[in-house]
Scaffold this active site. Structure first.
Site, PDB file in Angstrom:
ATOM      1  N   HIS A   1       0.939  -1.174   0.048  1.00 34.94           N
ATOM      2  CA  HIS A   1      -0.158  -0.053   0.015  1.00 34.94           C
ATOM      3  C   HIS A   1       0.766   1.479   0.167  1.00 34.94           C
ATOM      4  CE1 HIS A   1       0.210   0.745   4.366  1.00 34.94           C
ATOM      5  NE2 HIS A   1       0.336  -0.466   4.515  1.00 34.94           N
TER       6      HIS A   1
ATOM      7  N   ASP B   1       6.236   1.903   6.480  1.00 36.72           N
ATOM      8  CA  ASP B   1       5.063   1.155   6.437  1.00 36.72           C
ATOM      9  C   ASP B   1       4.069   2.037   5.259  1.00 36.72           C
ATOM     10  OD1 ASP B   1       2.469   0.217   6.711  1.00 36.72           O
ATOM     11  OD2 ASP B   1       2.300   0.554   8.746  1.00 36.72           O
TER      12      ASP B   1
ATOM     13  N   GLU C   1      -4.990   1.382   2.859  1.00 34.37           N
ATOM     14  CA  GLU C   1      -4.987   0.292   3.920  1.00 34.37           C
ATOM     15  C   GLU C   1      -5.116   0.814   5.408  1.00 34.37           C
ATOM     16  OE1 GLU C   1      -2.696  -2.372   6.480  1.00 34.37           O
ATOM     17  OE2 GLU C   1      -2.269  -0.632   5.983  1.00 34.37           O
ATOM     18  N   GLU C   2      -4.256   2.041   5.466  1.00 35.68           N
ATOM     19  CA  GLU C   2      -4.153   2.530   7.010  1.00 35.68           C
ATOM     20  C   GLU C   2      -5.462   2.851   7.504  1.00 35.68           C
ATOM     21  OE1 GLU C   2      -1.685   2.006   8.659  1.00 35.68           O
ATOM     22  OE2 GLU C   2       0.209   2.241   7.446  1.00 35.68           O
TER      23      GLU C   2
ATOM     24  N   ASP D   1       3.845  -6.319   3.347  1.00 33.20           N
ATOM     25  CA  ASP D   1       3.709  -5.264   4.382  1.00 33.20           C
ATOM     26  C   ASP D   1       4.617  -5.157   5.347  1.00 33.20           C
ATOM     27  OD1 ASP D   1       2.848  -2.888   5.683  1.00 33.20           O
ATOM     28  OD2 ASP D   1       0.850  -3.255   5.464  1.00 33.20           O
TER      29      ASP D   1
ATOM     30  N   HIS E   1       4.840   2.840  12.926  1.00 33.04           N
ATOM     31  CA  HIS E   1       3.977   4.000  13.243  1.00 33.04           C
ATOM     32  C   HIS E   1       4.387   4.889  14.106  1.00 33.04           C
ATOM     33  CE1 HIS E   1      -0.203   2.275  11.211  1.00 33.04           C
ATOM     34  NE2 HIS E   1       0.746   2.228  10.691  1.00 33.04           N
TER      35      HIS E   1
HETATM   36 ZN   LIG Z   1       1.068  -1.047   6.300  1.00 36.38          ZN
END
Ligand SMILES: [Zn+2]
Length: 352
Positions: free
Chosen positions: A72, A189, A223-224, A244, A324
């Site tokens: 993503h 990510d 995706e998030e 991922d 994150h």
């Molecule tokens: Zn991800």
């Protein structure tokens, strides 16, 4: 297929370019256009899906059950929620993160007319010389602000600059590639995953090889926020491997030097036979790998299966430290991921 340092350099370079290309869910055009350009350069056929994601399909050498891989392009960020009476901005998150991980971050606020304004995310009483609250208050979205680098004293000043509720807020990636081979930056990510897929496609293009079976590559865009690959994977695909991040941390097997194969995440176990096949590929090709469980994690594999994709699913990717948050990985993890993707698609033959 072995890959050389030059290809790993290409992947690292793609990570750097991608993390510097803003792409929040709902607003991913720039990153998708960038990936489109890389695919065109590699001569890979692709099209935009109805939702604005990118689907590249590489025809296989043999007939048989088709496969799909996905990564993503969307990342974490924020959106202006309210114009503060003192000229600051209140914001709402795009994607999930702890406020402690963004306090102090420099940001760019993008207005509806495309103007970019700089600012900083701060607690609403940030000065240690003025308030004790800065040390002992739990951060909530209600007490966090964006301090804009503009002479703004009230809502009117903000409106005059063209700032409005709904404007996107992009975090500075703070990208740095170190001599020791680390890539530390926000948004690994899943820009690292996107870069790994681009690397695998480039390796095949450069060697004139094709996958054994027809393989689809979906570059998803949301995706998030939970529904990235819920559309876009062709129904002909009997297997989906999401590429991922591997979750590195206390008690985790995953590390920054390996491709991480997820056995189970918050949505449940991945297909056992597919997982075992991926492990076997790593063993036989001496690809550094870890098998791990991610306690708080959902991916595009789950989004696709939940949406009704009739396929088995797996999840692999480079180990990402401090996900994150201020993320970091090593080029070894990127190289291992590209190698596993290539092992999985079984490139061979010559292009017609
Ligand atoms: Zn991800």
């Amino acid at each position: 297929m072995r890959i050389d340092e030059k290809l790993t350099d290409y992947v690292v370079d793609q990570v750097v370019r991608l993390v510097k290309t803003p792409s929040l869910a709902g607003h991913t055009d720039e990153a998708i256009a960038y990936v489109e350009q890389e695919l065109a350069r590699a001569g890979v056929k692709h099209r935009r899906t109805g939702r604005g994601a990118l689907l590249a399909t590489v025809e296989g050498r043999e007939p048989g059950q088709q496969r799909a891989l996905t990564a993503h392009v969307d990342t974490l960020g924020a959106m202006v929620k309210e114009l503060g009476s003192d000229g600051s901005l209140l914001f709402t998150p795009v994607g999930g993160y702890a406020l402690a991980t963004v306090e102090g971050e420099y940001v760019t606020v993008e207005t509806g007319s495309g103007k970019h304004l700089r600012g900083t995310i701060l607690f609403d009483e940030p000065s240690a010389h003025v308030s004790k609250k800065v040390t002992d208050t739990k951060r909530e979205f209600e007490n966090m602000r964006i301090r804009l680098d503009a002479e703004v004293r009230n809502q009117k000043d903000l409106a005059k600059l063209g700032i409005a509720v709904g404007d996107y807020v992009h975090f500075d990636p703070r990208c740095e590639v170190t001599d020791a081979g680390f890539i530390k930056t926000r948004h690994l990510d899943d820009k690292a995953g996107v870069a790994c897929l681009l690397g695998a496609l480039k390796a095949m293009a450069d060697s004139g090889s094709r996958p054994r079976l027809t393989t689809h590559f979906l570059f998803s865009t949301s995706e998030e926020v939970g529904f990235g690959a819920s559309a876009g994977i062709p129904p002909e695909a009997g297997e989906l491997v999401a590429v991922d991040m591997g979750a590195v941390g206390k008690g985790q097997e995953s590390d920054e030097y390996s491709v991480c194969i997820c056995a189970k995440d918050s949505t449940g176990p991945f297909d056992y036979a597919l997982r075992q096949r991926l492990v076997k590929l790593c063993r036989s090709q001496k690809i550094p790998f870890k098998v791990d469980i991610y306690p708080f994690y959902g991916s595009d594999a789950a989004a696709a299966v939940r949406a009704g994709l009739d396929a088995v699913a797996g999840l692999v990717g480079p180990g990402i430290n401090a996900s994150h948050n201020l993320e970091r990985t090593h080029r070894k993890a990127l190289a291992a991921t590209v190698r596993l993707v290539l092992a999985y698609v079984e490139p061979g033959g010559r292009k017609r």
